[in-house]
Scaffold this motif. Structure first.
Motif, short mmCIF file in Angstrom:
data_model
loop_
_atom_site.label_atom_id
_atom_site.label_comp_id
_atom_site.label_asym_id
_atom_site.label_seq_id
_atom_site.Cartn_x
_atom_site.Cartn_y
_atom_site.Cartn_z
N UNK A 96 0.83 -1.21 0.00
CA UNK A 96 0.00 0.00 0.00
C UNK A 96 0.86 1.25 0.00
N UNK A 97 1.93 1.22 0.79
CA UNK A 97 2.83 2.38 0.83
C UNK A 97 3.50 2.63 -0.51
N UNK A 98 3.85 1.55 -1.21
CA UNK A 98 4.47 1.69 -2.53
C UNK A 98 3.53 2.41 -3.50
N UNK A 99 2.25 1.98 -3.52
CA UNK A 99 1.29 2.60 -4.43
C UNK A 99 1.00 4.04 -4.03
N UNK A 100 0.97 4.32 -2.73
CA UNK A 100 0.72 5.70 -2.28
C UNK A 100 1.88 6.60 -2.70
N UNK A 101 3.12 6.13 -2.48
CA UNK A 101 4.29 6.93 -2.86
C UNK A 101 4.34 7.14 -4.37
N UNK A 102 4.05 6.08 -5.13
CA UNK A 102 4.06 6.19 -6.60
C UNK A 102 2.99 7.18 -7.06
N UNK A 108 3.57 15.19 -8.68
CA UNK A 108 4.50 16.24 -8.25
C UNK A 108 5.20 16.87 -9.45
N UNK A 109 5.67 18.09 -9.27
CA UNK A 109 6.47 18.76 -10.30
C UNK A 109 7.90 18.25 -10.19
N UNK A 138 6.46 20.27 -5.63
CA UNK A 138 5.12 20.76 -5.33
C UNK A 138 4.07 19.85 -5.98
N UNK A 139 2.94 19.66 -5.28
CA UNK A 139 1.86 18.87 -5.86
C UNK A 139 1.16 19.68 -6.96
N UNK A 171 6.18 17.57 -15.90
CA UNK A 171 7.08 18.61 -16.38
C UNK A 171 6.31 19.83 -16.86
N UNK A 172 6.69 21.01 -16.36
CA UNK A 172 6.14 22.27 -16.86
C UNK A 172 7.06 22.81 -17.95
N UNK A 173 6.47 23.16 -19.08
CA UNK A 173 7.22 23.74 -20.20
C UNK A 173 6.78 25.18 -20.41
N UNK A 174 7.76 26.09 -20.41
CA UNK A 174 7.49 27.50 -20.64
C UNK A 174 8.15 27.91 -21.96
N UNK A 175 7.32 28.39 -22.88
CA UNK A 175 7.84 28.88 -24.16
C UNK A 175 7.71 30.40 -24.17
N UNK A 176 8.83 31.08 -24.35
CA UNK A 176 8.87 32.54 -24.19
C UNK A 176 9.09 33.22 -25.53
N UNK A 177 8.31 34.28 -25.76
CA UNK A 177 8.54 35.16 -26.90
C UNK A 177 8.93 36.51 -26.31
#
Length: 397
Positions: A96-102, A108-109, A138-139, A171-177
């Motif tokens: 149960x702990x394995x599935x909770x951690x996964x 998470x970021x 962060x969640x 993964x957060x992707x930021x594309x900047x102009x």
């Protein structure tokens, strides 16, 4: 009697019966409505059968009457399975702990990528994103959604035209102009400095070139201010004129201020509710306060939850309810004029460079109509009026 559909949930046992009157025991069970099934003869004077454990107390007197004895062969059903699993609670808790951690790690970021930005802009973007909570560990379901992040980051940074935000897995992707700010090129080609608008010369500082105007002189747009020709007559040479020419210029702007205005403000009272959306069923997990306001603004953010690389049919909902207060503002005529002057000054400031100064202001016209004050403002501004004009050199000069 046959088993019922609750057999997998209710606990039952398989026993071996021995005695002189096994048939009497079975008939006694049927007569009393006691479930007994899977009756099989296992030998001379013995049979096996299944009984619910809840009926074992009832069959004991019947066994005495029929002079039968039993031997336990199997224990089945959810309660027995739970007991067996509890005896192995280390394995169960570990699994149960394995599935909770996964599950937690899947939401998470873990990475933040920035493309299209120079190192300075990237640093500023990551700093602004961190202030909004976007950082490793962060969640994701506790953060603003992609659309809100895009709007907040674009507003927070002055040196970018647009920021695209996307979330791929963890993964957060930021594309900047970035804004294209033309760099001033230092050229050695000959040039004059001319006036870019009508003005009265206020002051000047010339590094290169020959001044042809003086303070308090009126000049038109395009008038020569600093010549690129220097030296005595007959011995002149061309240089790139360079300097700052401060001129007094004039601006006019018009604003309208209503004497009566209704608008909404936040009171500071807020209710936050957290729910889990499970297959369309919204289950409250936090925030059961029933505060509902007469006037309110509601914002809702729903984030799908993930397990490894799969998106689950479960989402986390965060709902914020903010109380608003209707404000009725009434200006007197003099108050409306002061507010209009401040608005007009702010509008003019947008048209000026950072080093320009407002020398004076006055009201050209003012009127009141339809519950509004109309102002026309005039401003005297001291600003650099010099602009470069290349000197065309003809062949033979």
């Amino acid at each position: 009697m046959k088993k019922d559909w609750l057999e997998p949930i209710n606990s039952y046992v398989k026993i071996e019966l021995r005695g002189d009157d096994i048939e009497g025991f079975i008939n006694g069970c049927l007569a009393r409505g006691i479930a007994i099934w899977n009756i099989e003869r296992t030998g001379e004077g013995s049979v096996s059968a299944c009984l619910y454990t809840k009926n074992m107390k009832e069959v004991r007197p019947l066994m005495k009457q029929t002079r039968c004895k039993f031997r336990l062969l199997e224990k089945n059903g959810l309660p027995f399975w739970a007991v067996r699993m509890w005896k192995r609670n280390g394995l169960l808790l570990g699994l149960a702990g394995f599935f909770v951690v996964l599950f937690l790690l899947s939401n998470m970021v873990w990475n933040i990528n920035v493309t299209g930005a120079n190192p300075k802009t990237e640093y500023q973007l990551l700093k602004a994103a961190k202030e909004l909570g976007i950082k490793k560990g962060k969640f994701i379901f506790l953060l603003p959604n992609v659309r809100q992040l895009q709007q907040q980051l674009t507003n927070a940074m002055d040196n970018v035209t647009w920021i695209g935000v996307s979330l791929n897995g963890t993964t957060y992707n930021f594309q900047v102009v970035e804004k294209e700010i033309p760099k001033r090129k230092e050229t050695s080609s000959p040039k004059h400095l001319v006036a870019k608008k009508d003005a009265v010369i206020y002051d000047m500082f010339v590094e290169k070139g020959q001044p042809v105007v003086s303070p308090h002189q009126f000049v038109y747009k395009g008038s020569l201010l600093v010549s690129g020709y220097i030296g005595k007559e007959g011995k002149t040479k061309l240089v790139p004129a360079k300097g700052v020419v401060w001129g007094e210029t004039w601006y006019t702007t018009s604003v309208t201020v209503p004497l009566k205005t209704d608008f909404q403000t936040f009171t500071g009272n807020m209710v936050t509710r957290h729910k889990i959306n499970l297959f369309g069923l919204k289950i409250p997990i936090w925030g059961w306060k029933d505060d509902e306001y007469k006037t309110q603004e509601v914002s809702k953010n729903e984030t799908p939850l993930k397990f490894w690389k799969w998106t689950l049919p479960i989402s986390y909902i965060k709902k914020e309810i903010r109380e608003t207060d209707g404000v009725h503002r009434v200006y007197t005529r003099s108050q409306a004029i002061q507010a209009g002057k401040a608005m007009a000054r702010k509008e003019v400031r947008k048209l000026l460079s950072h080093d320009a100064k407002i020398k004076g202001e006055k009201i050209l016209r003012q009127s009141v109509s339809n519950g509004k004050v109309n102002l026309s403002m005039h401003y005297q501004v001291i600003e650099n009026i010099a602009s470069e004009q290349p000197i065309l050199i003809q062949q033979g000069d």
